[in-house]
Design a protein around this motif. Structure first.
Motif, PDB file in Angstrom:
ATOM      1  N   MET A   1     -61.023  53.181   9.138  1.00 59.25           N
ATOM      2  CA  MET A   1     -61.737  54.430   9.400  1.00 59.25           C
ATOM      3  C   MET A   1     -63.192  54.084   9.709  1.00 59.25           C
ATOM      4  SD  MET A   1     -61.390  57.676   6.844  1.00 59.25           S
ATOM      5  CE  MET A   1     -62.626  57.094   5.712  1.00 59.25           C
ATOM      6  N   HIS A   2     -63.738  54.603  10.791  1.00 61.89           N
ATOM      7  CA  HIS A   2     -65.145  54.370  11.126  1.00 61.89           C
ATOM      8  C   HIS A   2     -65.540  52.897  11.046  1.00 61.89           C
ATOM      9  CE1 HIS A   2     -65.232  58.607  10.863  1.00 61.89           C
ATOM     10  NE2 HIS A   2     -65.165  58.648   9.555  1.00 61.89           N
ATOM     11  N   GLY A   3     -64.765  52.049  11.651  1.00 58.56           N
ATOM     12  CA  GLY A   3     -65.204  50.668  11.772  1.00 58.56           C
ATOM     13  C   GLY A   3     -64.813  49.712  10.664  1.00 58.56           C
ATOM     14  N   SER A   4     -64.193  50.206   9.587  1.00 56.53           N
ATOM     15  CA  SER A   4     -63.731  49.253   8.579  1.00 56.53           C
ATOM     16  C   SER A   4     -62.614  49.871   7.751  1.00 56.53           C
ATOM     17  CB  SER A   4     -64.876  48.800   7.677  1.00 56.53           C
ATOM     18  OG  SER A   4     -65.197  49.824   6.779  1.00 56.53           O
ATOM     19  N   ALA A   5     -61.937  49.011   6.998  1.00 55.99           N
ATOM     20  CA  ALA A   5     -60.845  49.484   6.163  1.00 55.99           C
ATOM     21  C   ALA A   5     -61.396  49.986   4.837  1.00 55.99           C
ATOM     22  CB  ALA A   5     -59.851  48.357   5.920  1.00 55.99           C
TER      23      ALA A   5
END
Lengths: 279, 374, 149
Positions: B310-314
């Motif tokens: 989500m949004h660039g990272s886990a």
């Protein structure tokens, strides 16, 4: 969409319904509002849709007035493959829609109370239908505050609405940005720095909060310091979602499926989980 | 009223099921493991075979008899037929500004599951709750589920990894079968058969059988009970399920997850072999011209980084947090979500974990840690 | 309203539980038009301010991005903390964003009062520490949000 028949779906719930794009409105340098034909679509403030743009599907909160029967709006930030495809649509294009999904803001239950709405960044989008609802039912609520924090002045969404709401005497609107240059004459600071402006009766107040998770954590803490009851602070959570049907398993947050138990949850229900890393 | 079917008549079930229009799926040996696959006759069963199972260990072994069901469970489970690993959800066509979505027409073959164990029948019933009892019904699952014949088997043997008795799911089959058989090897190889549905009755009527005597019933069932007794003995694997939900909910910040972090590889094997794990993701495929697209649903695992991206990272990046999510879901949040534990005690996750992580040991470690306030 | 009354009513001194009349002797009202600087980075921090009306921005000049507003503070807030700590120099520019009225209090005098009356000193310190903590928390949140938003 006839999604239910005695609580069970009768139509393939994975199948998007086709709507026509009426307009794409540029909100900021990277954020767009996709307006689509309603075609009988009904929703409640705080619910979301799964938008299908041929290359993929993403969950997007509905950001329009629930009383408007003509158009449904979704405010999308262009960050990836699918959101870029969505933002590149033009008037007249087709778009796939599944929804509405999720637990809405519990507006009826808060009638008679003072209301504090706190938004951070794109978190204003799922709160906009709520604000429309509060304002069209203004007499049913006490004082209403809207506190909105954006990253910089150029990230501020819905400038026209903000100006219109600000001009009203029956709602207190405060906007702040995290960072600004000297041309900005408004507030600079995080959204929690606006909370001291709130003067409500804490025993009869409700709060609706949406923004980045860390912002919601800090905000709820300040609202509780103000004397609000954790059961009447509602936050809208976000997790990776693939199906929105409670089947794919991705959006789990402890025992909650954010797609169907949320996205709106009372703070008291998830306060502990929110403080734990990597849930 | 139980019945007896002799070993020599057992292939009659296969013939009759085929006559009734069923494709038969059951255990057979392939690549040195017992998998579930299409069976043509009783001879395709792993006759006279058993397996040795331990943490991270699976070996086929020969028995010294001709037992048809003298083993327990392998890496496959029936979910692969009810909840397909890969299925197309729809196709879409795009021309200029027009988008058309074409619904997938699912057809379900009539499938007969032969050799369904007590734990597995519980697993199917648990997935029924996930796919059929929610707000939305999964159509693919529902369609296939309605077209399944279940010939269950009471377990008279167990592997060291089995802990169904502590999960209250075995060794005796409870409900949900069309027919259930208990294999008796001595002194005469035969089967005790019990009927669960009218469909089961119809099948039995096509196979040579007779009424069982009280002694025959007692003898067969005593072997199932003996197996359960052995599994419940000290030193055997088990999970103490008392307050298990509270234990896991209160262990989110236990230091034990750091210990798991050191061992777990996040390989996702446990989720693939688990008969109740139901997570899926979607894949969108678009042709080069951008006119034709397909959306597929495929099995997924909570151990991948993409799962919570989500949004660039886990959200869950560490293996400790991933395992914590998996075991907490399985043993605790599942109860809140679906009114039942997500674990049936089949032991697959123990056998197929390449580093030998054992769910029963992890629970014990958490219990000890909790008691010691860690 | 007398300056003493204004000081007593300001949030900083409202609940301090001490007689603040002697502060009034070292305090004066002051007004800044919009866009005028109240103090500049590096100047002597010889006063602290109670904002009674208006809005003030704390700013930094940067070589590449011009002036950056770090924070804005409003009516009933306190402006200036550096006056309490050596070397008593301002770390930011303070600029009035609108017409702003403040009470300017001589810092040397307050420091002297804190030294002579430790109870008073403790209460002033507690008040300032809580303001510093709130601003620190805000900065932390700001850092996290810049990553997340």
């Amino acid at each position: 969409m006839m999604m239910h028949d005695n609580g069970k779906s009768v139509i393939n719930p994975y199948l998007p319904r086709i709507h026509k794009v009426k307009r794409i409105k540029r909100e900021t340098h990277d954020t767009f509002t996709i307006e689509i034909s309603a075609d009988g679509f009904k929703f409640m403030p705080g619910q979301f849709n799964m938008l299908y743009a041929f290359v993929g599907e993403v969950p997007i909160s509905i950001s329009s007035d629930p009383a408007d029967g003509n158009v449904i709006m979704h405010t999308v930030r262009r960050v990836g493959h699918t959101t870029s495809a969505l933002c590149s649509l033009k008037a007249g294009d087709s778009i796939g829609v599944r929804g509405p999904f999720g637990n809405p803001w519990p507006v009826r239950e808060q009638e008679g109370n003072d209301i504090v709405v706190v938004a951070g960044g794109l978190g204003l989008a799922p709160l906009r239908p709520l604000i429309y609802h509060l304002l069209s039912n203004r007499g049913r609520y006490g004082r209403i505050y809207l506190l909105y924090g954006a990253k910089t002045p150029r990230d501020i969404l819905y400038r026209n609405e903000l100006a219109r709401w600000r001009a009203r005497f029956d709602v207190d609107v405060y906007v702040t940005v995290d960072k600004a240059d000297e041309r900005w004459h408004g507030n600079v600071g995080v959204v929690t720095s606006l909370i001291p402006r709130v003067h409500v009766d804490p025993l009869h107040s409700s709060a609706f909060v949406c923004g980045p998770e860390v912002m919601m954590r800090f905000t709820t803490r300040e609202l509780i310091n103000l004397g609000l009851n954790a059961e009447r602070i509602f936050i809208s959570m976000e997790r990776n979602m693939k199906c929105a049907l409670g089947i794919c398993g991705h959006c789990q947050f402890g025992p909650e499926f954010i797609c169907k138990d949320g996205p709106v949850l009372s703070y008291s229900r998830i306060a502990r989980l929110l403080s734990i890393r990597e849930v | 009223m139980p019945f007896i079917v002799e070993r020599d008549e057992f292939n009659g079930f296969f013939t009759a099921l085929r006559d009734m229009g069923y494709e038969i799926i059951g255990p057979r040996v392939r690549d040195s493991v017992i998998v579930y696959d299409r069976l043509d006759s009783v001879d395709d069963l792993p006759i006279g075979m058993t397996e040795q199972q331990e943490k991270g260990v699976y070996r086929l072994r020969k028995r010294d008899d001709g037992a048809l069901f003298g083993y327990t469970v392998g890496p496959h489970s029936w979910k692969m037929y009810l909840f397909p690993p890969r299925i197309r959800l729809f196709t879409a066509e795009r021309h200029d500004s027009n988008l058309k979505v074409v619904e997938e027409q699912y057809s379900a073959k009539r499938l007969a599951f032969v050799g369904v164990r007590a734990c597995e029948l519980h697993a199917i019933q648990i997935q029924d709750r996930v796919f059929l009892n929610g707000t939305f019904k999964d159509q693919v699952y529902e369609k296939q589920r309605k077209n399944v014949f279940i010939l269950a088997v009471n377990c008279t043997v167990s592997s060291s990894t089995c802990f169904c008795t502590s999960m209250n799911t075995g060794s005796m089959v409870g409900s949900g079968y069309d027919l259930v058989v208990t294999e008796v090897l001595k002194p005469r190889h035969h089967f005790l058969v019990d009927v669960g549905t009218s469909l089961g009755h119809e099948l039995l009527s096509k196979v040579k059988h007779r009424e069982a005597s009280r002694e025959e019933v007692e003898h067969a069932l005593s072997m199932v009970e003996e197996n359960a007794r052995v599994m419940s003995m000290m030193g055997r694997r088990s999970i103490d399920t008392k307050n298990i939900k509270e234990l896991l909910y209160n262990s989110y910040e236990s230091r034990h997850w750091d210990d798991v972090e050191e061992r777990c590889l996040a390989c996702a094997n446990c989720t693939m072999v688990c008969p109740t794990c139901f997570c899926s993701t979607v894949e969108d495929v678009v042709d080069l011209k951008g006119e034709h697209a397909e959306r597929w649903r495929v099995w997924d695992s909570c151990f991948s980084d993409e799962f919570t991206y989500m949004h660039g990272s886990a959200v869950r990046r560490s293996r400790g947090a991933k395992y914590r999510h998996w075991i907490t879901h399985k043993l605790a949040s599942w109860i809140d979500q679906f009114g039942t534990s997500g674990c049936v005690g089949c032991g697959r996750c123990i056998t197929w974990c390449p580093v030998g992580i054992d769910i029963t040991e992890e629970v014990k470690a958490l219990q000890q840690g909790y008691a010691a306030g860690r | 309203m007398s300056i003493e009354e204004s000081i007593k009513r300001h949030s900083f001194f409202r609940d301090i539980g001490m007689d603040v009349s002697s502060i009034a002797r070292y305090a004066q009202h002051t007004t800044f038009e919009a866009d005028h600087f109240i103090f500049r980075e590096g100047d002597d921090a010889d006063a602290f301010y109670l904002i009674t009306h208006g809005k003030v921005s704390l700013e930094l000049s940067t070589a590449h991005r011009g002036r950056i507003i770090i924070q804005t503070i409003d009516e009933d807030d306190v402006l200036g903390i550096s006056w309490l700590f050596p070397p008593y120099k301002w770390h930011f520019d303070a600029r009035a964003l609108t017409l702003t009225r403040l009470i300017r209090i001589d810092a040397a005098h307050v420091r002297r009062m804190c030294d002579e009356d430790n109870v008073f000193g403790y209460r002033v310190m507690s008040k300032l520490a809580s303001i510093v903590m709130k601003r620190l928390q805000a900065v932390r949140l700001q850092l996290l949000e810049i990553e997340e938003m």
